[in-house]
Write a protein that holds these residues in place. Structure first.
Motif, PDB file in Angstrom:
ATOM      1  N   ARG A   9       9.617  -5.737  -5.014  1.00  0.00           N
ATOM      2  CA  ARG A   9       8.356  -4.725  -6.453  1.00  0.00           C
ATOM      3  C   ARG A   9       7.891  -4.131  -5.281  1.00  0.00           C
ATOM      4  N   LEU A  10       6.971  -5.103  -4.736  1.00  0.00           N
ATOM      5  CA  LEU A  10       5.077  -4.505  -4.308  1.00  0.00           C
ATOM      6  C   LEU A  10       5.878  -3.642  -2.397  1.00  0.00           C
ATOM      7  N   ASP A  11       7.143  -3.426  -2.048  1.00  0.00           N
ATOM      8  CA  ASP A  11       7.960  -2.178  -1.177  1.00  0.00           C
ATOM      9  C   ASP A  11       7.943  -0.858  -1.746  1.00  0.00           C
ATOM     10  N   GLN A  12       8.870  -1.653  -3.089  1.00  0.00           N
ATOM     11  CA  GLN A  12       9.068  -0.219  -4.059  1.00  0.00           C
ATOM     12  C   GLN A  12       7.512   0.679  -4.735  1.00  0.00           C
ATOM     13  N   ALA A  13       7.228  -0.302  -4.790  1.00  0.00           N
ATOM     14  CA  ALA A  13       5.408   0.409  -5.132  1.00  0.00           C
ATOM     15  C   ALA A  13       4.659   0.810  -3.888  1.00  0.00           C
ATOM     16  N   ARG A  14       4.915   0.182  -3.296  1.00  0.00           N
ATOM     17  CA  ARG A  14       4.090   1.122  -1.731  1.00  0.00           C
ATOM     18  C   ARG A  14       4.959   2.352  -1.877  1.00  0.00           C
ATOM     19  N   ARG A  15       6.316   2.550  -1.092  1.00  0.00           N
ATOM     20  CA  ARG A  15       7.229   3.679  -1.055  1.00  0.00           C
ATOM     21  C   ARG A  15       6.993   4.824  -2.237  1.00  0.00           C
ATOM     22  N   LEU A  16       6.626   4.359  -3.925  1.00  0.00           N
ATOM     23  CA  LEU A  16       5.989   4.936  -4.734  1.00  0.00           C
ATOM     24  C   LEU A  16       4.624   5.870  -4.457  1.00  0.00           C
ATOM     25  N   LEU A  17       4.157   5.259  -3.894  1.00  0.00           N
ATOM     26  CA  LEU A  17       2.224   5.368  -4.045  1.00  0.00           C
ATOM     27  C   LEU A  17       2.727   6.988  -2.517  1.00  0.00           C
ATOM     28  N   ALA A  18       3.137   5.914  -1.489  1.00  0.00           N
ATOM     29  CA  ALA A  18       3.260   7.235  -0.211  1.00  0.00           C
ATOM     30  C   ALA A  18       4.151   8.446  -0.591  1.00  0.00           C
ATOM     31  N   LEU A  19       4.928   8.462  -1.364  1.00  0.00           N
ATOM     32  CA  LEU A  19       5.205   9.465  -1.894  1.00  0.00           C
ATOM     33  C   LEU A  19       4.122  10.513  -2.574  1.00  0.00           C
ATOM     34  N   ALA A  20       4.079   9.952  -3.638  1.00  0.00           N
ATOM     35  CA  ALA A  20       3.196  10.626  -4.369  1.00  0.00           C
ATOM     36  C   ALA A  20       1.772  11.258  -3.495  1.00  0.00           C
ATOM     37  N   GLN A  21       0.922  10.782  -2.396  1.00  0.00           N
ATOM     38  CA  GLN A  21       0.416  10.734  -1.333  1.00  0.00           C
ATOM     39  C   GLN A  21       0.398  11.731  -0.677  1.00  0.00           C
ATOM     40  N   THR A  22       1.216  12.310  -0.013  1.00  0.00           N
ATOM     41  CA  THR A  22       2.185  12.474   0.776  1.00  0.00           C
ATOM     42  C   THR A  22       3.057  13.786  -0.483  1.00  0.00           C
ATOM     43  N   GLY A  23       3.245  14.159  -1.032  1.00  0.00           N
ATOM     44  CA  GLY A  23       2.964  15.043  -2.101  1.00  0.00           C
ATOM     45  C   GLY A  23       2.070  16.168  -2.279  1.00  0.00           C
ATOM     46  N   LEU A  24       1.128  14.894  -3.461  1.00  0.00           N
ATOM     47  CA  LEU A  24      -0.325  15.627  -2.671  1.00  0.00           C
ATOM     48  C   LEU A  24      -0.557  16.683  -1.879  1.00  0.00           C
ATOM     49  N   HIS A  25      -0.782  15.864  -0.632  1.00  0.00           N
ATOM     50  CA  HIS A  25      -1.308  16.403   0.376  1.00  0.00           C
ATOM     51  C   HIS A  25      -0.366  17.872   1.133  1.00  0.00           C
ATOM     52  N   TYR A  26       1.220  17.894   0.737  1.00  0.00           N
ATOM     53  CA  TYR A  26       1.625  19.232   0.663  1.00  0.00           C
ATOM     54  C   TYR A  26       1.634  20.420  -0.286  1.00  0.00           C
ATOM     55  N   THR A  27       1.517  19.928  -1.361  1.00  0.00           N
ATOM     56  CA  THR A  27       2.084  20.716  -2.510  1.00  0.00           C
ATOM     57  C   THR A  27       0.626  21.564  -2.928  1.00  0.00           C
TER      58      THR A  27
END
Length: 206
Positions: A7-25
């Motif tokens: 669950r921790l790994d999934q939450a970290r990956r989810l946050l990383a996807l959101a952070q990267t998405g906010l950087h590029y969008t």
């Protein structure tokens, strides 16, 4: 991998996807969706880390741009008796290798040597890299961050008695008779592995 670690790994990956998405969008609609995903990830991480969601969001407030693992740099220093240099962390009273987060403006080796000097008073020469470890692949307590650990071998060039603001004691210990360690920073089996690695020419890596 335990259910909690998954669950921790999934939450970290989810946050990383959101952070990267906010950087590029550049689209307002996408930005709103990525912010919502980040908020969900913050809630999940806060629950797993037993923290308030607001406190955890503040912890990640400066984590912007393309998401990357955080880099923890440590130094293994042995004396002539084969004992390893450890410093006691003032924050929890537990022992660890000198080191910490890598600072911008210095190389990993320079960071390692400076941490030894600041935390223990010893001046060392960095000899070589011993290990590159992904902390998620070892038995460390769960962390909200995804952390890579670099451990260098250092040789003492000058003794000292200075103890830094983050540490309150310094000592040399046998790898087979260690004090209570700060397990979020270093594990007993990792210290014993470093003792083995210093005698060879290989680098341990994940």
């Amino acid at each position: 991998m335990t259910s909690e670690n998954r669950r921790l790994d999934q939450a970290r990956r989810l946050l990383a996807l959101a952070q990267t998405g906010l950087h590029y969008t550049t689209a307002v609609f996408d930005k709103e969706r990525y912010e919502e995903i980040a908020a969900i990830a913050h809630e999940q991480l806060a629950e797993l880390a037993s923290m308030e969601t607001g406190d955890l969001a503040e912890l990640f407030a400066f984590e912007t741009g393309y998401a990357n693992p955080k880099l923890d740099v440590r130094c293994a220093v042995f004396n002539e008796a084969g004992h390893i240099l450890l410093v006691r962390e003032a924050a929890d009273g537990l022992w660890s290798l000198p080191g910490g987060w890598a600072d911008v403006g210095s190389s990993p080796a320079e960071n390692a040597a400076r941490e030894v000097r600041e935390e223990s008073g010893y001046t060392v020469e960095i000899v070589r890299l011993l290990a590159v470890w992904d902390m998620a692949k070892h038995r460390h307590p769960p962390s909200v961050f995804h952390i890579w650990k670099l451990v260098f071998l250092g040789e003492i060039r000058q003794s000292g008695a200075t103890v830094g603001t983050e540490t309150d004691a310094v000592g040399f210990f046998s790898p087979d008779d260690l004090p209570a360690l700060s397990l979020g920073r270093i594990m007993p089996e990792q210290i014993r592995r470093l003792d083995e690695l210093r005698h060879g020419n290989t680098v341990d890596f994940d």
